[in-house]
Enzyme design. Structure first.
Site, PDB file in Angstrom:
ATOM      1  N   CYS A 270       0.683  -1.175  -0.105  1.00  0.00           N
ATOM      2  CA  CYS A 270      -0.123  -0.041   0.011  1.00  0.00           C
ATOM      3  C   CYS A 270       0.904   1.356   0.102  1.00  0.00           C
ATOM      4  O   CYS A 270       0.718   2.325  -0.789  1.00  0.00           O
ATOM      5  CB  CYS A 270      -0.928  -0.053   1.002  1.00  0.00           C
ATOM      6  SG  CYS A 270      -0.361   0.157   2.709  1.00  0.00           S
ATOM      7  N   HIS A 318      -2.455   1.330   6.925  1.00  0.00           N
ATOM      8  CA  HIS A 318      -3.030   1.299   5.455  1.00  0.00           C
ATOM      9  C   HIS A 318      -3.250   2.726   4.869  1.00  0.00           C
ATOM     10  O   HIS A 318      -3.490   3.611   5.612  1.00  0.00           O
ATOM     11  CB  HIS A 318      -4.083   0.356   5.334  1.00  0.00           C
ATOM     12  CG  HIS A 318      -4.423  -0.191   3.882  1.00  0.00           C
ATOM     13  ND1 HIS A 318      -3.972  -1.096   3.436  1.00  0.00           N
ATOM     14  CD2 HIS A 318      -5.389   0.518   2.836  1.00  0.00           C
ATOM     15  CE1 HIS A 318      -4.346  -1.402   2.115  1.00  0.00           C
ATOM     16  NE2 HIS A 318      -5.313  -0.184   1.825  1.00  0.00           N
ATOM     17  N   HIS A 330      -5.900   1.871  -4.092  1.00  0.00           N
ATOM     18  CA  HIS A 330      -4.757   1.153  -3.267  1.00  0.00           C
ATOM     19  C   HIS A 330      -4.635  -0.086  -3.518  1.00  0.00           C
ATOM     20  O   HIS A 330      -5.272  -0.715  -4.340  1.00  0.00           O
ATOM     21  CB  HIS A 330      -5.494   1.143  -1.741  1.00  0.00           C
ATOM     22  CG  HIS A 330      -6.674   0.135  -1.495  1.00  0.00           C
ATOM     23  ND1 HIS A 330      -6.887  -0.566  -0.388  1.00  0.00           N
ATOM     24  CD2 HIS A 330      -7.848  -0.198  -2.270  1.00  0.00           C
ATOM     25  CE1 HIS A 330      -7.972  -1.374  -0.503  1.00  0.00           C
ATOM     26  NE2 HIS A 330      -8.485  -0.942  -1.797  1.00  0.00           N
TER      27      HIS A 330
END
Length: 355
Positions: A270, A318, A330
């Site tokens: 990510c 994240h 993402h």
């Protein structure tokens, strides 16, 4: 005298045999259960598997970010150590040149009938200790004193460099140990997730992989298609050229695989995707989510504009790039490629504007 008789062994039969059989069956029932399940793991529903897998992926990603940070620090320590070693080698070469010069001076004096202290220095196995002799300074001439001062200074610099190298080596080993720990954590979590997913049917796995995402039909677009998609979706325009370039890069990477520790060009985790996207726009970002969140100006959920970085979970483990229209791009986890997703799919932890 009474005769000694060998006691007769009793066979297991009758009540005794029935008791033993009952105990054996009871033990077997305890171990495996009469219905074949016993202590085996209960059959999980697809929803329960998804919940467990999502948690494992979240934990693995938190460890991945720590791995990325430790790797960044280990790489920096290795570069510093290499630079110190190179500098030490250069200093040692200069020291050799300076000691050779002292030897030439001493040889000349020897030919003239004197044996200068500089010659003793050139031959000494411990020159620094010898230089501490106060009598040396009184006996050495100006030319010799200057040469000796250079040698002494170079010895001191070399020792300082060696000390700094020892510190960097200790730091490097510590970072490498942290890398191994985090790698073990990540691989363990991912292996457990794979084991759980393997218990599902292909259809159930597909449904889980698509849950909360956009499906494979939206997983690959060119950079020009990305800009068109932004307009067609009625998304707000990117606030500047750099944000637009980062968004276009992210769209161009839709469908790329998630690989933990990767930062492109063909696979990403990510934070690696975010770093690569903004690198393409000429902006250098840190490697990890917990550093990226402090790389720009914080904005609220209601202030989001295309190009902003959106962070999730309490540990800021994240991140995605907001592209407008309530969507982020993402790199989710190993079960799903780089994709579009609703901005509120995960627990919001904060947002940052870097362009």
């Amino acid at each position: 005298m009474a005769a000694h008789r060998k006691p007769r062994q009793r066979s297991i039969g009758g009540h005794t045999a029935r008791t033993a059989a009952t105990l054996a069956l009871a033990g077997a029932a305890t171990a495996t259960g009469f219905d074949g399940t016993g202590h085996a793991e209960p059959q999980l529903t697809p929803a329960q598997v998804k919940a467990k897998v999502d948690k494992l992926y979240q934990e693995a990603e938190a460890a991945t970010e720590k791995y990325d940070g430790a790797k960044e620090q280990a790489d920096s320590a290795q570069r510093r150590l290499n630079a110190l070693r190179d500098e030490t080698a250069r200093k040692q070469q200069k020291l050799k040149t300076a000691r050779d010069a002292l030897g030439s001076i001493a040889a000349a004096q020897y030919r003239e009938g004197g044996f200068a202290p500089a010659w003793q220095l050139a031959l000494s196995g411990d020159p620094d200790r010898y230089l501490d002799d106060a009598a040396f300074a009184e006996r050495a001439g100006d030319r010799e004193s200057a040469a000796v001062s250079r040698v002494r200074e170079q010895l001191r610099e070399i020792e300082q460099l060696r000390g700094a190298a020892r510190v960097e080596l200790t730091s490097l080993r510590s970072r490498q140990a942290e890398l191994r720990r985090q790698k073990k954590t990540v691989t363990g979590k991912l292996a457990e997730a794979r084991r759980l997913l393997a218990r599902l049917t292909p259809r159930e796995r597909t449904e889980i992989a698509g849950a909360g995402g956009t499906g494979p039909g939206r997983a690959s677009r060119s950079a020009s298609d990305a800009r068109d998609a932004l307009e067609q979706a009625g998304s707000a325009s990117a606030p500047n050229a750099r944000a637009a370039e980062a968004i276009a890069y992210a769209y161009a990477k839709l469908g790329s695989p998630y690989v933990w520790g990767a930062a492109g060009p063909n696979a990403f985790d990510c934070s690696g995707l975010v770093q690569a996207a903004y690198r393409s726009a000429g902006i250098s970002l840190p490697r990890t989510t917990y550093a990226q969140i402090n790389a720009g100006r914080r904005v609220t959920r209601s202030e989001l504009r295309p190009g902003d970085l959106v962070f999730y979970y309490s540990g800021v483990s994240h991140v995605g790039i907001y592209v407008g229209d309530g969507q982020i791009i993402h790199a989710p986890n190993p079960s799903a490629p780089v994709r579009l997703a609703p901005v509120d799919l995960m627990p919001f932890a904060g947002a940052t504007r870097v362009a």
